[in-house]
Write a protein that holds these residues in place. Structure first.
Motif, mmCIF file in Angstrom:
data_model
loop_
_atom_site.group_PDB
_atom_site.id
_atom_site.type_symbol
_atom_site.label_atom_id
_atom_site.label_comp_id
_atom_site.label_asym_id
_atom_site.label_seq_id
_atom_site.Cartn_x
_atom_site.Cartn_y
_atom_site.Cartn_z
ATOM 1 N N MET A 177 -17.293 -22.862 13.728
ATOM 2 C CA MET A 177 -18.543 -23.098 14.462
ATOM 3 C C MET A 177 -18.873 -24.659 14.562
ATOM 4 S SD MET A 177 -19.910 -20.006 15.329
ATOM 5 C CE MET A 177 -18.336 -19.629 15.480
ATOM 6 N N PHE A 178 -18.637 -25.138 13.221
ATOM 7 C CA PHE A 178 -19.002 -26.723 13.346
ATOM 8 C C PHE A 178 -18.153 -27.636 14.262
ATOM 9 C CE2 PHE A 178 -18.045 -30.591 11.336
ATOM 10 C CZ PHE A 178 -19.284 -31.302 11.552
ATOM 11 N N LYS A 179 -16.816 -27.271 14.291
ATOM 12 C CA LYS A 179 -15.968 -27.871 15.280
ATOM 13 C C LYS A 179 -16.467 -27.589 16.654
ATOM 14 C CE LYS A 179 -12.995 -30.424 14.324
ATOM 15 N NZ LYS A 179 -12.946 -31.795 14.280
ATOM 16 N N LEU A 180 -16.681 -26.262 17.148
ATOM 17 C CA LEU A 180 -17.013 -26.133 18.475
ATOM 18 C C LEU A 180 -18.257 -26.826 18.753
ATOM 19 C CD1 LEU A 180 -16.237 -22.094 18.622
ATOM 20 C CD2 LEU A 180 -15.083 -24.137 19.709
ATOM 21 N N HIS A 181 -18.973 -26.843 17.820
ATOM 22 C CA HIS A 181 -20.435 -27.661 17.963
ATOM 23 C C HIS A 181 -20.277 -29.173 18.367
ATOM 24 C CE1 HIS A 181 -24.860 -27.202 17.981
ATOM 25 N NE2 HIS A 181 -24.877 -28.372 17.464
ATOM 26 N N VAL A 182 -19.485 -29.704 17.096
ATOM 27 C CA VAL A 182 -19.428 -31.063 17.163
ATOM 28 C C VAL A 182 -18.542 -31.778 18.272
ATOM 29 C CG1 VAL A 182 -18.831 -32.966 15.939
ATOM 30 C CG2 VAL A 182 -20.117 -30.797 14.742
ATOM 31 N N ASP A 183 -17.473 -31.142 18.349
ATOM 32 C CA ASP A 183 -16.295 -31.969 19.239
ATOM 33 C C ASP A 183 -15.238 -31.002 19.875
ATOM 34 O OD1 ASP A 183 -14.573 -31.148 17.341
ATOM 35 O OD2 ASP A 183 -14.096 -33.113 16.545
ATOM 36 N N LEU A 184 -15.350 -29.656 20.145
ATOM 37 C CA LEU A 184 -14.782 -28.733 20.450
ATOM 38 C C LEU A 184 -13.289 -29.159 20.103
ATOM 39 C CD1 LEU A 184 -15.940 -29.261 24.301
ATOM 40 C CD2 LEU A 184 -16.571 -27.541 22.816
ATOM 41 N N PHE A 185 -13.035 -29.343 18.965
ATOM 42 C CA PHE A 185 -11.625 -29.398 18.411
ATOM 43 C C PHE A 185 -10.890 -30.782 18.954
ATOM 44 C CE2 PHE A 185 -12.492 -25.090 16.950
ATOM 45 C CZ PHE A 185 -12.034 -25.300 15.706
ATOM 46 N N ALA A 186 -11.773 -31.772 19.629
ATOM 47 C CA ALA A 186 -11.167 -32.559 20.623
ATOM 48 C C ALA A 186 -11.478 -34.127 20.099
ATOM 49 C CB ALA A 186 -11.345 -32.433 22.014
ATOM 50 N N GLY A 187 -12.040 -34.218 18.946
ATOM 51 C CA GLY A 187 -12.262 -35.618 18.338
ATOM 52 C C GLY A 187 -13.438 -36.345 19.108
ATOM 53 N N LEU A 188 -13.159 -37.580 19.191
ATOM 54 C CA LEU A 188 -14.276 -38.462 19.911
ATOM 55 C C LEU A 188 -14.290 -38.156 21.437
ATOM 56 C CD1 LEU A 188 -16.085 -40.752 19.539
ATOM 57 C CD2 LEU A 188 -14.431 -42.307 20.208
ATOM 58 N N ALA A 189 -13.244 -37.587 22.098
ATOM 59 C CA ALA A 189 -13.392 -37.401 23.425
ATOM 60 C C ALA A 189 -14.170 -36.130 23.469
ATOM 61 C CB ALA A 189 -11.960 -37.022 23.995
ATOM 62 N N GLY A 190 -14.158 -34.989 22.650
ATOM 63 C CA GLY A 190 -14.745 -33.914 22.575
ATOM 64 C C GLY A 190 -16.199 -34.280 22.435
ATOM 65 N N LYS A 191 -16.537 -35.178 21.415
ATOM 66 C CA LYS A 191 -17.880 -35.656 21.146
ATOM 67 C C LYS A 191 -18.586 -36.045 22.439
ATOM 68 C CE LYS A 191 -17.571 -36.464 16.434
ATOM 69 N NZ LYS A 191 -17.420 -37.454 15.273
ATOM 70 N N LEU A 192 -17.910 -37.227 23.180
ATOM 71 C CA LEU A 192 -18.710 -38.074 24.158
ATOM 72 C C LEU A 192 -18.870 -36.827 25.079
ATOM 73 C CD1 LEU A 192 -16.845 -41.297 23.986
ATOM 74 C CD2 LEU A 192 -18.886 -40.836 23.152
ATOM 75 N N PHE A 193 -17.912 -35.974 25.421
ATOM 76 C CA PHE A 193 -17.883 -35.025 26.501
ATOM 77 C C PHE A 193 -19.342 -34.180 26.340
ATOM 78 C CE2 PHE A 193 -17.497 -30.521 28.033
ATOM 79 C CZ PHE A 193 -17.189 -30.832 29.584
#
Lengths: 398, 60
Positions: free
Chosen positions: A131-147
């Motif tokens: 849940m946390f990873k999907l919420h924070v960065d979609l398992f995609a690190g900084l790119a996921g966060k910025l997206f």
């Protein structure tokens, strides 16, 4: 507002929300359990607590705590050490392969009084982690966060355009009107408008603070560049201080605490990590007041000599980042606040879902035979002739 | 049906709820289990209650 303006705003509302809705639904759904992560942790037994002991039981040296943790993972380095806000009988030691930021970390919980290992919580698996990873960065690190941050920006655009459109839609309706007896589309339109306008400020705050949180990594990098460069000039060309050459961390902590009386330790960042410099052990202190406890005061202690190099004031952008965190998490006023957060989150899910429904059902209406409407691309009339004429915006594709 | 609602008729409730939400979000920042928290529960509880009231209410 003339119909051309309304159509422009409706176009903005439609596209900003269409692009972000699926991601916002994901964020709302994954965010729901995260509101209660402490309580869920308690239930699952994954939350570590220190055994009860008298308040002034002596503490073991922080150096010993670190040794104990390193012994569990001899091939790793310590990046951070922290103490839970409500439990100073406990140290969490975070170990990673190198000082660089990574998702590969091991955590060791050590009793601050006995120096014994209490647990090695597995932070990188299980339901809450997903849940946390999907919420924070979609398992995609900084790119996921910025997206996700960009999706958050689109949400803000959708909110603003939605507020602009509220007026033409509600022109002939009383606040809170939900036309249940008419077609389902009308009922969901009214619910969308009602819940949207009621949760407006909350969603705007949670959306914008969430977006700010996605920039955390970049903001901290900028802080190092902006504030630490000058402090680090004397250490130019020196490598990251090797563990063997470091002074006692316990002594460093004591000098840092002397530097900031009336403050409590929040966490320690070790040399070379994102929150410190290659030459310092940085102690992040928090205040004792309700508000200042949410802010942090860094104290940079020379890793070799255990002398305080500096205690720079937090720049405004880090203060903004720190204040935006409780406003996003809703964890700052006890359980009733968490429940309200969850209910508002559910209301948001309904707003998003009804918005999607209104778009999917946009063509499924009886055209009004005698009501000529302003033409637009993909435009269809939205109402039957037997109903009272709705506001002009009703004729625009929402 | 009324011809056109005045500004306050349309925006009165949204403004009241927006101000309450803002107040609730901020007041809890400056309190730690005290009065500020309770004010926040009330101030943020009102929009939730309004949503429930109008959202669930069947036409009487």
């Amino acid at each position: 507002m003339n119909s051309r303006k309304i159509k422009t705003w409706a176009w903005v509302h439609k596209w900003s929300s269409l692009v972000c809705t699926v991601f916002m639904l994901l964020l709302c759904i994954t965010g729901l359990p995260l509101i209660f992560h402490h309580e869920i942790g308690h239930l699952l037994g994954t939350e570590v607590e220190s055994p009860k002991m008298p308040a002034h039981t002596p503490r073991v040296s922080l150096d010993r705590v670190l040794e104990t943790a390193r012994a569990k993972h001899p091939d790793r380095v310590v990046q951070f050490v922290s103490q839970p806000e409500d439990d100073d009988g406990l140290w969490f030691v975070t170990l990673t392969p190198t000082p660089a930021p990574t998702d590969d970390f091991k955590s060791v919980a050590v009793d601050a009084r006995t120096g014994a290992v209490l647990a090695q919580p597995k932070l990188d698996e299980g339901f809450m982690y997903v849940m946390f990873k999907l919420h924070v960065d979609l398992f995609a690190g900084l790119a996921g966060k910025l997206f996700l941050g960009f999706m958050g920006l689109l949400l803000l655009v959708a909110i603003v355009s939605g507020v602009v459109l509220y007026a033409p839609f509600m022109r002939k309706l009383d606040f809170g009107t939900v036309r249940r007896e008419k077609r389902p589309r009308l009922k969901w339109l009214d619910l969308h408008n009602l819940l949207g306008i009621v949760t407006l400020v909350w969603l705007f705050v949670v959306g914008s603070t969430g977006m700010i949180n996605t920039w955390a990594d970049l903001v901290i990098k900028y802080w190092q560049y902006d504030q630490l460069s000058a402090l680090l000039a004397p250490y130019k060309n020196e490598p990251t201080v090797p563990v063997a050459q470091r002074a006692s961390v316990q002594r460093s902590m004591e000098v840092a605490l002397q530097q900031t009386p009336d403050m409590k330790l929040s966490f320690v960042a070790f040399p070379g990590t994102a929150f410190s410099s290659p030459h310092h052990t940085t102690f992040f202190m928090r205040g004792n007041e309700p508000f200042t406890s949410k802010l942090l005061q860094p104290v940079l202690v020379d890793a070799k000599t255990a002398q305080v190099t500096a205690a720079p004031k937090m720049p405004w952008y880090l203060t903004a980042l720190l204040v935006s965190q409780p406003l996003h998490f809703g964890d700052y006023a006890g359980m009733p606040m968490q429940i309200i957060w969850a209910l508002l989150d559910i209301a948001t899910i309904i707003v998003l879902g009804s918005g999607l429904y209104l778009w999917l059902k946009r063509g499924n209406t009886v055209p009004a035979p005698a009501a000529p409407v302003a033409a637009g691309p993909g435009h269809r009339p939205q109402h039957g002739g037997q109903q009272p004429d709705p506001a002009p915006a009703m004729k625009v594709q929402a | 049906m009324k011809q056109r609602h005045s500004f306050w008729h349309m925006w009165g409730w949204p403004i009241v709820l927006g101000v309450l939400t803002t107040f609730g979000l901020i007041s809890a920042l400056f309190s730690d289990g005290g009065l500020g928290d309770m004010l926040a529960w009330f101030a943020l509880g009102v929009p939730v209650a309004v949503s429930g009231w109008y959202g669930w209410r069947r036409r009487s």
